[in-house]
Each structure stands twice: as structure tokens, then as C-alpha cells.
Write an enzyme that holds these catalytic residues in place. Sequence first.
Site, short mmCIF file in Angstrom:
data_model
loop_
_atom_site.label_atom_id
_atom_site.label_comp_id
_atom_site.label_asym_id
_atom_site.label_seq_id
_atom_site.Cartn_x
_atom_site.Cartn_y
_atom_site.Cartn_z
N LYS A 64 40.85 52.76 60.89
CA LYS A 64 42.05 53.47 61.09
C LYS A 64 42.35 54.40 60.00
O LYS A 64 42.26 54.01 58.94
CB LYS A 64 43.35 52.42 61.10
CG LYS A 64 44.47 53.05 61.50
CD LYS A 64 45.60 51.88 61.85
CE LYS A 64 46.98 52.60 62.19
NZ LYS A 64 47.95 51.24 62.42
N SER A 75 50.58 51.41 66.92
CA SER A 75 50.15 52.56 66.25
C SER A 75 48.51 52.76 66.12
O SER A 75 48.07 53.77 66.00
CB SER A 75 50.54 53.04 64.87
OG SER A 75 50.27 51.75 64.01
N SER A 92 51.25 47.00 65.77
CA SER A 92 50.41 47.94 66.05
C SER A 92 48.88 47.81 65.88
O SER A 92 47.95 48.52 66.57
CB SER A 92 50.70 48.90 64.85
OG SER A 92 51.61 49.41 64.97
#
Lengths: 484, 95
Positions: free
Chosen positions: A76, A151, A175
Site C-alpha cells: 500500500k 482505504s 480499511s
Amino acid sequence: MHTKSLNELSTALHNGDISSVELTQHYLDRINTYNNELNAYITVAEDHALTQARAADVQLQQKTAGKLTGIPLAHKDIFCTEGLRTSCASKMLDNFIAPYNATVVEKINQAGMVTLGKTNMDEFAMGSSNETSFYGQVQNPWDNQAVPGGSSGGSAAAVAANLAPIATGTDTGGSIRQPASLCNLTGLKPTYGRISRYGMIAFASSLDQAGPMARSAEDAALLLNEMAGFDPRDSTSVEQDVPDYTASLNNSLEGLKIGLPRQYFGEGLDPEVAATVEAAIKTYESLGATIKEITLPNSHLAVPTYYVVAPAECSSNLSRMDGVRFGHRCEDPKDLLDLYQRSRGEGFGEEVKRRIMIGTYALSAGYYDAYYLKAQQCRRLISDDFTQAFNDVDVIMGPTAPTTAFKLGDKKDDPVAMYLADIYTISTNLAGLPGVSIPAGFVNNMPVGLQIIGNYFDEARLLNVAHRYQQITDWHQQSPEPFK
Amino acid sequence: MSLDKTDVEKIAHLARLAIDDADIPNYARDLTTIFGLVEQLSSVDTDNISPMAHPLDAVQRLRPDQVSETDQREQFQAIAPKTEAGVYLVPQVIE
């Protein structure tokens, strides 16, 4: 090759059936083919990846390789990577190249894994649909009109579309788990403090926690083995031994006590999602578990509590983005105030500004007690509910998200509707507990996630409970047709 | 509770955020909605409930005061928007 488990890939690499360079190139080719459309990666690190792969191949040849040496993964874009842009999906950090690696990245490098690139996400991890990214929305591989969740939406889409065997994510209010649910993955948020937050760009420091996003509980266990552990550089890292999370995967579930919180099956939950989740939980009875209804009476306070605590912490954390030391700086500032205000005004997107303002207001003189202190007290009530529940049960189960993936644009202009996408995941962050989302079936061809919440540092049990289900079901092996 | 233009301007100033005048009504509306959601908390009885700042109620860990990092100023300043002679440059603050 791109549908193999980490164990299978490890065996193939160690036997010399394939080299890490070949495997890495295979994934880079897939990314090249599919990423324009999906937008799962912000940065593809081709040269960096091939360099790491070549080093892995040397280790494999010299028989000094570890279990995961040579296996590619995606990070990420919230984890700092030395020499490779770390944008946090924000214009503010569009030009930011971190001078050091996050501990998670360092540990994964040490394990010999290969970084394919940095995945898309909501800007500064603020969002539940990946639509707040400066680099644009991400498509859900199961439906190109739907969101992948957020997210960690890019990580979820990348793994679901087989553009990476596994990925890292972070979870502040859901997330990891919510996008895992929406993209048919196994996504684990460990106990707060289990994985170092050093070099992981902070959103809400008392809630943020990294974790693996994988195609199975077994894969997640293998990556968690590398990610977890004490780090003196993170003041909230916990000094506690890390078990081998793969060792207990096959433990019997005979006598396991599962708690079903009544509050997680009420209003707002899509009836078909409810039926799917209930059927999955029912399956556990055949594995020897017993199911018991429990109550978490303060559940309804989780979303409002979170939307004070998280923005308050973010308003403080993001004050470091000031246009002075790194990141975006406005043109021709007329004075220092102008420098701060315009650099931040231009660098941050809408949702980030909204949350900074919520937090700033909640912490401002005269309002602190009414909002921040009150929210911290409600946080205690929410946490105490779990403590009480875990006196009677071993794990808690329910839905991860109230619906399957919603359509792109559907909730974009309604922040509160978006916030409610995390209604079942937020409370575990507030309490600091671990939770995992696993594939539990489909509604109208879209994946549904089952959430399993455990007691503090009970990740091994969560993965065991997830793995046993995956031994008798094949939901987690389903891949979206275009990416098989 | 309803937030108006003046509130939004004040909050934006405290947060050091330049926002367009045209966006103020949207921020006012969104912040009002969000604080409307948060308002639910005010009816909760929290007398004698100790605030929870941190999930693990841990205490700050201490370490010996020893040098552990080397000087990496050049590397860190390489990513800065503007530096000179080892310092970060900003518009003049003191006349």
C-alpha cells in the site's frame, strides 16, 4: 502461475521450477496489461522489483533462501519505501521519496520478497471506496462499475485481479477488512501494537494497524509471520513473542464458542448479505463450534465516536505537512502563514480537508470536553463491551460490511453514508482488537465477507478459524472471470 | 448544531488550510451533518467513565539516552522544497 498459493510459489521457487525473475516478470506483464483499466497501482517498480528478484534468485541457488524469498508482493502506498515514491495517494506527497524504509517494508525485504509496486488507496487512508485518491478511482475486479472498498482499495484490487500474490494494507476503521470483503479476499487487521507503525504514514495513531491482504488465511499467516514483532522505533509496539501463525492453522475447532452480536444483524444490513453471513456461521457448527447470541450494547456509538477520535488524531498528524520540509509547496508564498495555508489547501483533497477541520474543531478551545473527551469515554464503553463478551465466547462473528460493493460515485457526495460503510469494522479499531474478513459467498455475483473478531493477540486463533472454513469451502478460490 | 460561514473560516484558519470561498457552503453543510451524527454521544451517560486514549493503556517506554542515529541532514533535506546552507528556507518571519 498467478493463481498459486504462497506455499506453492515457495515450493516452485525452491525446486527451481521457476526463477524469481520469471515470476516477477510474469506479474509485471500482468500489471502492464491490466493496470491502466483497474488503476490498482500508483507506482509500478519494475527495475526495483527485478533487482530484488535477481538477488532472491542468488539466495535460492545458494540454498540460503527463506520461505518467502523471491515471492512478489505489493505495498500500500502508505508505507515508506526508500528510493521509491510514497505518495499516500495525495498531491501533497506526489513528489515524496522517503529517505528510509518503513519497518514493515524492511522486514519484508529481509525475508527476500520482491516489491512489485505501490498500490492505490484513499488519500491518507481516509475513505471507504478508494475514490478520494489523487490518482483516481480503482475498479473492483468483480464489477468495473463498483468500488473496491477502501482505504486499501488498490491492494485489494491488485490481489483480487491476480496482479500480486499478496499485498500489505492498513486498517484504521476497516480499511483492510472492508475492501477484503468487497473483493473476496482474506484481510487481517491484527491487534493494535502487533505490527510496527514506524514509517507507515500516520492517519490516526491510536487506531492505525498494518496487516496482510491475501487470497487465503494460510497466505495471510505466512506474511503476518514476517510483518509482526516488536520494534523499538514505534513507541506503541508491543514487546510480545510472535508465534508461528501457520503452526496452528489446522487446529480443531471442536468446542469453539462463537458469539453473534445481535447489533450486527439489525437495521442497515442488506438482507441477502445477512443470509449469506448467517449461512457461513452455520457452517462452523459442522466443525464442532457452538454459536451463542451476545450483546454489544454500545455498538451504535462506534461511528460517531470514531468520527471524533480519528479526525482529531489526523488533524494533529497531518500538521507535519506544512510545505517546509517535504511535500507540496505553493508558488511564491507572500509570508509564512500564506505558505502554510496555500501549500496545505492545494496539497490536500476534499475529504482530507474535511477531516482535518472536524478534528481541529473537536479539539479547539471550548469544545474539547464536549467532543474529544466525550468520545474517549464512549470509546471505553465500546471497548468494555468486548471485554465482557470475551468472557463468554472465543470469537465474535458477523458481517464485515453492510452491503456488497456499491457503485462508483454512489456515496461520493455523502460523507455520512460513506462513513456507515465501516459500521461493523470501526469498533474493533477503537478497542484495539484483531479482526479478519474472509470470503463467505456471493450476492448477485458480488463477494460477501464474514468478519471474525478475536481477543487481544489472538491472531493465531483467527487465522485457524478462517483456515478451517477455507478447508471445507471454496469461496476464497473464486477469481473474477477477466483476471483468471 | 449548525456551522456557518464564519465557523468554517475560523476552523480553516486554525487548521492552516486555504479554502475557496465557493467551497465554504459545502464544508458548512458537511461539517454540520457530521457533527449532527456525533451529537448522539451527548446523550450517553459517561459519568465516572475514564477516557480511553489508547487501546492497550500502555505506559511510555523509556530508553537510555544514547546516540543512536547518525547525522543525515543532507539526505533529509534533499527532499525539501527549499534549503540553503543546511537550513530550511521559508518567507521572512522577523523584520
